[in-house]
Design a protein around this motif. Structure first.
Motif, mmCIF file in Angstrom:
data_model
loop_
_atom_site.group_PDB
_atom_site.id
_atom_site.type_symbol
_atom_site.label_atom_id
_atom_site.label_comp_id
_atom_site.label_asym_id
_atom_site.label_seq_id
_atom_site.Cartn_x
_atom_site.Cartn_y
_atom_site.Cartn_z
ATOM 1 N N GLU A 271 61.218 43.426 -53.919
ATOM 2 C CA GLU A 271 62.467 44.324 -54.052
ATOM 3 C C GLU A 271 62.258 45.518 -55.121
ATOM 4 O OE1 GLU A 271 65.752 40.847 -53.312
ATOM 5 O OE2 GLU A 271 65.198 41.407 -55.462
ATOM 6 N N LYS A 277 67.471 45.420 -51.752
ATOM 7 C CA LYS A 277 67.998 44.023 -52.220
ATOM 8 C C LYS A 277 67.603 43.089 -50.882
ATOM 9 C CE LYS A 277 69.520 40.870 -54.810
ATOM 10 N NZ LYS A 277 69.028 40.238 -55.987
ATOM 11 N N LEU A 278 66.779 42.035 -50.992
ATOM 12 C CA LEU A 278 66.425 41.392 -49.864
ATOM 13 C C LEU A 278 67.543 40.305 -49.743
ATOM 14 C CD1 LEU A 278 62.679 40.920 -50.421
ATOM 15 C CD2 LEU A 278 63.714 42.429 -48.981
#
Length: 480
Positions: A271, A277-278
């Motif tokens: 990230e 944003k994962l």
């Protein structure tokens, strides 16, 4: 006299026994056809009318339900996928199919009885019996296979998609960390050899695959994280590359409060590297991936360069020749992991090539016909945080993605130097690539130019000018 045994019609004599036999045979065949097309109709006209009415009502209700499902699939495919992956509905559907199979088989056998087999001529009896037997076998095979498929799918989703945490899209996209690793007795710790991020538009399914070199150095970590506390200036210890984050965190699990410190630490690092944003991760065991490819009959790939089989801790035992090839699981695995006669950058391109080929070539027919093998290999291959509740979303996105080009960004030399990465530049390249996938195809090509890597010809020219910068890099468009 002849008139005692025959009748006359238009001057020609007809054997009444033969005529009766033909009528009985036609009736037996008609009853079989009626039962196949509309179960219960034979009983309604020749046998137990109550049984016939019940069977017909059940059949019509099932046809109406199927029509509703077709209508739903045309209007809301995600909702249909949600029903198809619901554990309770799969269990109920499995047993309903078994009951339907047994009931239908009983009706076919009863239709054979209603055809009065004892009164049929011997050849007619043989044909009628074979026909009804084939109907029984075909009905049982189809419905029991469908029931088995539901059972396999239920077990597979329970095993692999066991998470209960649902993550919503970030800025309209699902970002999934894809990691590939080899398991083996000779390997200490688990260092992902393949690290990619799939960024998928939640509405259109347009996807960008971002390839991260395993040997990125000085990897940053999020503020407030355990890894940031241990490495405030980045992952700067000896041999501490991106793919070692997982091992380091697992070796120091006592510092963490999470159940999967290695994966969580790696997600935090990715990230920070990409600025994305994962939502989820998927960890693929490459040996399981090999079995998956075998389960679907291989994968077709355009091999750009001769690639060695073996050579990583063992002798080279063969080559995958350049050209259009249909690769078995073992060869596809070596094509994706070999670096003995090339390098990591070439390997990254080949890995994306294999992933792209699998996305393009897997179809519902292959999946259904190889369901058991696929489920077995996938259970051993895949570990993921994607929950069962989100399966319908990703199934729908997979179909959308399959019909579109997949853009690609590889963060490798000479664009990004792994020994001293410019992470601000990395985030700009990722942002440009993701932003371009939201625009039309004409603008997309132009917007990706800053993230696109040199062609093979350009690399050769660069090698002449400066051999130290001759690291071969690969982009999906060039390597496939």
């Amino acid at each position: 006299m002849l008139h005692d045994r025959t009748s006359s019609l238009g001057g020609a004599y007809v054997d009444p026994t033969s005529a009766t036999a033909r009528i009985q045979f036609r009736r037996a065949l008609t009853l079989a056809a009626m039962t196949f097309v509309l179960p219960g109709s034979a009983q309604l006209v020749q046998g137990n009318k109550r049984v016939g009415r019940i069977a017909i009502r059940i059949w019509l209700a099932l046809l109406a339900l199927a029509a509703v499902f077709v209508l739903i699939s045309l209007m809301d495919r995600q909702f249909l996928f949600g029903l198809a992956t619901n554990a309770s509905l799969l269990t109920l559907g499995r047993w309903l199919l078994v009951a339907l199979a047994l009931g239908w088989i009983a009706l076919i056998v009863d239709a054979w009885r209603l055809g009065r087999p004892r009164e049929l001529a011997r050849p007619h009896l043989a044909i009628s019996t074979v026909l009804h037997g084939a109907l029984v076998a075909g009905t049982a095979a189809v419905l029991f296979f469908a029931s088995h498929t539901m059972s396999v799918m239920n077990g597979f989703t329970d095993t692999v998609f066991a998470s209960n945490t649902v993550s919503k899209p970030h800025d309209g996209r699902y970002n999934v960390l894809l990691m590939g690793t080899d398991s083996g007795n000779d390997r200490v710790g688990m260092r992902p050899d393949s690290i990619n991020v799939a960024s998928i538009d939640a509405d259109t399914g347009k996807a960008v695959i971002i390839g991260l070199p395993r040997n990125l150095e000085n990897v940053p970590f999020p503020k407030g994280s355990v890894m940031r506390q241990q490495f405030p200036n980045g992952f700067d210890c000896d041999g501490c590359y991106l793919n070692a984050v997982n091992t380091w965190a697992n070796d120091h699990a006592d510092l963490f409060t999470t159940k999967e410190p290695g994966i969580d630490a790696t997600m935090g690092a990715v990230e920070q590297i990409t600025g994305l944003k994962l939502n989820y991760y998927a960890l693929v065991n490459m040996k399981g991936f090999s079995k998956l490819i075998d389960a679907v009959g291989g994968v077709r790939i355009h091999v750009r360069e001769r690639t060695a089989i073996g050579g990583i801790g063992s002798p080279i035992r063969g080559y995958i020749e350049a050209g259009d090839q249909k690769l078995s699981g073992d060869k596809a695995l070596w094509y994706a992991r070999s670096r003995v006669e090339n390098d990591d950058w070439s390997r990254m391109g080949r890995q994306k090539c294999v992933m792209n080929a699998m996305v393009r070539q897997l179809n519902p027919q292959k999946v259904i016909m190889n369901m058991q093998d696929i489920a077995t290999s996938s259970s051993a291959m895949l570990h993921t945080s994607i929950p069962r509740q989100d399966l319908n979303v990703f199934m729908d996105l997979a179909l959308k993605t399959k019909s579109q080009p997949i853009a690609s960004v590889s963060l490798v030399p000479p664009v990004i130097y792994t020994g001293n990465p410019d992470y601000d530049k990395v985030r700009r390249l990722v942002s440009d690539a993701v932003g371009s996938s939201k625009r039309n195809p004409e603008l997309q090509k132009a917007a990706l130019v800053t993230a696109k890597l040199p062609t093979i010809e350009a690399q050769a020219e660069a090698k002449k000018k400066d051999p130290r910068k001759a690291n071969r890099s690969a982009n999906l468009d060039e390597s496939c």
